[in-house]
Design a protein around this motif. Sequence first.
Motif, PDB file in Angstrom:
ATOM      1  N   PHE A  99     -12.921   1.108   8.450  1.00 25.26           N
ATOM      2  CA  PHE A  99     -12.238   2.388   8.247  1.00 25.26           C
ATOM      3  C   PHE A  99     -13.050   3.380   7.428  1.00 25.26           C
ATOM      4  N   ALA A 100     -13.836   2.914   6.462  1.00 23.28           N
ATOM      5  CA  ALA A 100     -14.547   3.821   5.558  1.00 23.28           C
ATOM      6  C   ALA A 100     -15.846   3.172   5.110  1.00 23.28           C
ATOM      7  N   PRO A 101     -16.824   3.971   4.651  1.00 19.62           N
ATOM      8  CA  PRO A 101     -18.064   3.376   4.133  1.00 19.62           C
ATOM      9  C   PRO A 101     -17.817   2.641   2.826  1.00 19.62           C
ATOM     10  N   GLN A 102     -18.622   1.621   2.574  1.00 24.29           N
ATOM     11  CA  GLN A 102     -18.549   0.868   1.325  1.00 24.29           C
ATOM     12  C   GLN A 102     -19.959   0.510   0.874  1.00 24.29           C
ATOM     13  N   TYR A 103     -20.197   0.698  -0.420  1.00 27.69           N
ATOM     14  CA  TYR A 103     -21.508   0.426  -1.010  1.00 27.69           C
ATOM     15  C   TYR A 103     -21.407  -0.703  -2.032  1.00 27.69           C
ATOM     16  N   GLY A 104     -22.496  -1.430  -2.186  1.00 26.13           N
ATOM     17  CA  GLY A 104     -22.574  -2.440  -3.223  1.00 26.13           C
ATOM     18  C   GLY A 104     -22.619  -1.798  -4.594  1.00 26.13           C
TER      19      GLY A 104
ATOM     20  N   ALA B 250       0.590   8.797   7.568  1.00 30.40           N
ATOM     21  CA  ALA B 250       0.693   8.287   6.205  1.00 30.40           C
ATOM     22  C   ALA B 250       1.618   7.086   6.260  1.00 30.40           C
ATOM     23  N   SER B 251       1.062   5.893   6.091  1.00 28.55           N
ATOM     24  CA  SER B 251       1.819   4.656   6.267  1.00 28.55           C
ATOM     25  C   SER B 251       2.039   3.960   4.938  1.00 28.55           C
ATOM     26  N   ASP B 252       3.301   3.672   4.639  1.00 31.42           N
ATOM     27  CA  ASP B 252       3.651   2.797   3.537  1.00 31.42           C
ATOM     28  C   ASP B 252       3.687   1.378   4.102  1.00 31.42           C
ATOM     29  N   VAL B 253       2.725   0.531   3.691  1.00 29.47           N
ATOM     30  CA  VAL B 253       2.547  -0.794   4.287  1.00 29.47           C
ATOM     31  C   VAL B 253       2.993  -1.857   3.277  1.00 29.47           C
ATOM     32  N   TYR B 254       3.897  -2.710   3.721  1.00 29.25           N
ATOM     33  CA  TYR B 254       4.382  -3.799   2.869  1.00 29.25           C
ATOM     34  C   TYR B 254       4.318  -5.102   3.645  1.00 29.25           C
ATOM     35  N   ARG B 255       3.702  -6.106   3.017  1.00 29.87           N
ATOM     36  CA  ARG B 255       3.645  -7.444   3.602  1.00 29.87           C
ATOM     37  C   ARG B 255       4.032  -8.459   2.540  1.00 29.87           C
TER      38      ARG B 255
ATOM     39  N   TYR C 110       0.859  -1.190   0.000  1.00 28.06           N
ATOM     40  CA  TYR C 110       0.000   0.000   0.000  1.00 28.06           C
ATOM     41  C   TYR C 110       0.893   1.237   0.000  1.00 28.06           C
ATOM     42  N   VAL C 111       0.666   2.121  -0.970  1.00 26.19           N
ATOM     43  CA  VAL C 111       1.432   3.363  -1.092  1.00 26.19           C
ATOM     44  C   VAL C 111       0.496   4.525  -0.791  1.00 26.19           C
ATOM     45  N   PRO C 112       0.783   5.319   0.249  1.00 30.79           N
ATOM     46  CA  PRO C 112      -0.150   6.374   0.652  1.00 30.79           C
ATOM     47  C   PRO C 112      -0.007   7.629  -0.198  1.00 30.79           C
ATOM     48  N   ASP C 113      -0.946   8.526  -0.055  1.00 30.45           N
ATOM     49  CA  ASP C 113      -0.811   9.914  -0.497  1.00 30.45           C
ATOM     50  C   ASP C 113      -0.246  10.664   0.703  1.00 30.45           C
ATOM     51  N   ALA C 114       1.040  10.905   0.716  1.00 31.93           N
ATOM     52  CA  ALA C 114       1.730  11.341   1.936  1.00 31.93           C
ATOM     53  C   ALA C 114       1.097  12.593   2.544  1.00 31.93           C
ATOM     54  N   ILE C 115       0.925  13.638   1.764  1.00 34.47           N
ATOM     55  CA  ILE C 115       0.379  14.880   2.313  1.00 34.47           C
ATOM     56  C   ILE C 115      -1.093  14.719   2.641  1.00 34.47           C
ATOM     57  N   GLY C 116      -1.865  14.153   1.714  1.00 29.48           N
ATOM     58  CA  GLY C 116      -3.301  14.008   1.939  1.00 29.48           C
ATOM     59  C   GLY C 116      -3.619  13.153   3.146  1.00 29.48           C
ATOM     60  N   ASP C 117      -2.938  11.997   3.292  1.00 28.46           N
ATOM     61  CA  ASP C 117      -3.196  11.126   4.435  1.00 28.46           C
ATOM     62  C   ASP C 117      -2.833  11.811   5.750  1.00 28.46           C
ATOM     63  N   LEU C 118      -1.762  12.587   5.749  1.00 28.43           N
ATOM     64  CA  LEU C 118      -1.390  13.320   6.967  1.00 28.43           C
ATOM     65  C   LEU C 118      -2.447  14.355   7.319  1.00 28.43           C
ATOM     66  N   ILE C 119      -2.973  15.036   6.323  1.00 33.20           N
ATOM     67  CA  ILE C 119      -3.969  16.084   6.582  1.00 33.20           C
ATOM     68  C   ILE C 119      -5.239  15.495   7.199  1.00 33.20           C
ATOM     69  N   PHE C 120      -5.700  14.342   6.690  1.00 32.69           N
ATOM     70  CA  PHE C 120      -6.981  13.802   7.152  1.00 32.69           C
ATOM     71  C   PHE C 120      -6.849  12.817   8.309  1.00 32.69           C
TER      72      PHE C 120
ATOM     73  N   GLY D 156      -6.864   1.073   9.365  1.00 38.85           N
ATOM     74  CA  GLY D 156      -6.081   2.093   8.682  1.00 38.85           C
ATOM     75  C   GLY D 156      -6.497   2.174   7.233  1.00 38.85           C
ATOM     76  N   GLN D 157      -5.808   3.062   6.469  1.00 36.85           N
ATOM     77  CA  GLN D 157      -6.208   3.277   5.086  1.00 36.85           C
ATOM     78  C   GLN D 157      -5.951   2.068   4.206  1.00 36.85           C
ATOM     79  N   ALA D 158      -4.882   1.304   4.464  1.00 38.33           N
ATOM     80  CA  ALA D 158      -4.532   0.168   3.621  1.00 38.33           C
ATOM     81  C   ALA D 158      -5.602  -0.914   3.714  1.00 38.33           C
ATOM     82  N   TYR D 159      -5.871  -1.563   2.570  1.00 36.91           N
ATOM     83  CA  TYR D 159      -6.855  -2.648   2.537  1.00 36.91           C
ATOM     84  C   TYR D 159      -6.176  -3.951   2.976  1.00 36.91           C
ATOM     85  N   VAL D 160      -5.723  -3.962   4.216  1.00 36.87           N
ATOM     86  CA  VAL D 160      -5.125  -5.143   4.842  1.00 36.87           C
ATOM     87  C   VAL D 160      -5.778  -5.322   6.202  1.00 36.87           C
ATOM     88  N   GLN D 161      -5.677  -6.541   6.707  1.00 41.35           N
ATOM     89  CA  GLN D 161      -6.321  -6.890   7.965  1.00 41.35           C
ATOM     90  C   GLN D 161      -5.286  -7.022   9.087  1.00 41.35           C
ATOM     91  N   THR D 162      -5.726  -6.776  10.312  1.00 43.23           N
ATOM     92  CA  THR D 162      -4.926  -7.017  11.507  1.00 43.23           C
ATOM     93  C   THR D 162      -5.751  -7.873  12.455  1.00 43.23           C
TER      94      THR D 162
END
Length: 734
Positions: free
Chosen positions: A716-721, A360-365, A346-356, A561-567
Amino acid sequence: MSPFRLRRLLALAAIVGVADPNGPAFAQRALPTIEVGAAHRQRTAAPRRAATATPRSAPVSPLGAPAPSQSTTDKQTARLDRLLPKTGANVYRLDRSAIEALPQGNQATLDQILLQNPGVTQDSAAGGSFHVRNEHGNVQYRVNGILLPDGVSGGFSQVMDTGFIGSVSLITGALPAQYGLRTAGVVDIVSRPPPLTPGGNVSIYGGSHATGQSAFDYGAQRGRWEAFASGRLTMNNLGLQNTTPGHEALHDRTRQGRFFGFASYAIDDSTKLSFITGTSVVGYQIPNNPGQQPQFAPYGVSWFDSGKLNENQLERTFYNVLALSKSTAELDAQISYFSRYSTVHYVPDAIGDLIFNGVASDVYRAGVVNGLQGDAAYRLGDHTLRGGFTVSGEQTKVINASLVFPLDADGNPGNTPIGAYDPNIKLGWLAGVYAQDEWKLTDNLTLNAGLRFDQMWQFVTANQLSPRASLVFKPVEGTEFHVGYARYFTPPAQALAAPTNLAVYANTTQQAEIPLSSPVRPERAHYIDVGVTQRLTPQLEAGVDFYYKRARNLLDDGQFGQAYVQTAFNYARAYNTGVEFKALFHDGDFRAYANLAWARQRATQVTSNQFLFGSDEIDYISGHYIYTDHAQTLSGSAGASYVFWGTRGSVSMIYGSGLRSGFANTTHASPYTQVNLGLAREIGTVFDRPLTLRFDIVNLLDHAYQLRDGSGIGVFAPQYGPRRGFFVGLKQAF
């Protein structure tokens, strides 16, 4: 008459049947000439006869496309049933023709197909796409009886190409001892065999949401060899669930490529060597949620349009299986080597993610799994003795590289972000062994009893001896009762259970409200399942099934978090109970089915990764049994298909009463229904092979329904069908 003219007349008479070329008058002189003439005529006519006869000599699908070898399919299924029986469990099977009969058919993803099974609940991609009997994940995937290990991004349903599937069965309930690790359900896939004559299909498909797809499949048999391959390239503007109720999502383009191949060699009449390989590379844009209010001001930037964030995620999966099988009158055995390599980045939008979000996390698995599996079954009178083992080693790498804001002495964030680096690398092991006896007590009563032992060496070390037993009673033809008990041991997926170093986030905007990170432990459960299936008429079958599960350290996952990964995390105690109804009618070209499930899963006390929760949630959950976020009370599916005047029409429907939402999952989303339609017709032939046109409508009623509203545990966020979509495809056999 000259000899030349005589030979011409005799040849013509032989061709049109006036004269007998084998008669005594022509034995010495006419026959050689007639044979030459007849041979010449056959050489020019034979290709035309072969071209029209070949499709008729092979099994044909309802729309005329060449079908796989039914004998090969039946033989493979029968061998796997003898080796790895499903005695005492619930089995819902869809063969190739049933898959093709669904709306979208071969273009449907595996999770969309599984939603037509009893007790399967729809969810967003972030939530795992689907749930079996209200469990989060905990689904096992097998191809030709061989276990495929977990990937770092969770489920396997988005990886498998539907074109590779010969049949798929969902197995639930009190599972026999050979099924360990993931036990909420087993997705048992039998690979698609090659057709009787070499050939395949190419197809294009597209429509709404800028969808474009191309696919192929090809199979062949030659001597002792069999091979089959399928591939697919897909692009659309709705790769992940829309965060708004609109028809089109913002920033949701996806590009996906998948390939699967199968080859086998018959060493002798009872021994076969098989190889399976697969690749999936998927790139997602993370959909944006417009209208969000800025919360922070990195480098003095205090405004940003949330509809223009640029977050992206890349998922890659590669796996290979090599298996050697042996089948005789008394013995079935198979030993296999499997490997799987998967990554998610997962590659973030560094400035945008920090603002909201203030982070801003760069997640690698990444995870590499290698393992061995062995299974054997030996028939001895009224007993069938079975045993086997699995062992696998997994190297995982979980790296979170984040930008966060430091906090001052008063707890206020600054404007200059700092880095927080949290790596974790682990080599873990899983091993299991089982033995069981399927004992035919009478002609109508079968007992299947066994023991399974599992051991894990991961972030925690644990083991368990698990008894399994089931009784199957068939008092009369067409009636089957089953009752079963199973003790389950479920290790967490290693990548999802990787610990977090809370110290690197101290005194930052990511500082945990509860600075506690107990390790994720394996789930232990008691499971009881009782059911009956009744064939009411030769065409109609119906059934009902009841289940109850009591668990310690129930495993659950969430997107924190923003990344579409599970914990992963654990609940100390939980119970899961439900009842499922199913009915299937099949008569010639008409097929109809209906399923309805009522279920409840509740849990209490978070016992691992407590830092993921707020203190108010922890306090509430400690004193109450709450619904898990993926618990849905009512789930249903139904559908029908029929071939009329050469056109196959199909309809399918899914229903849900709503997943959980709100503080501590105390409320739920609104109920929804999605109806899909499909039409397919052979419209002609190209090079004497059928050309098929299909037309599909997804969400016919255009109902804007919400799967997630952005609240609830691990959401983390709403999702619609999906909104209503129109799709057209062409498939050419060759």
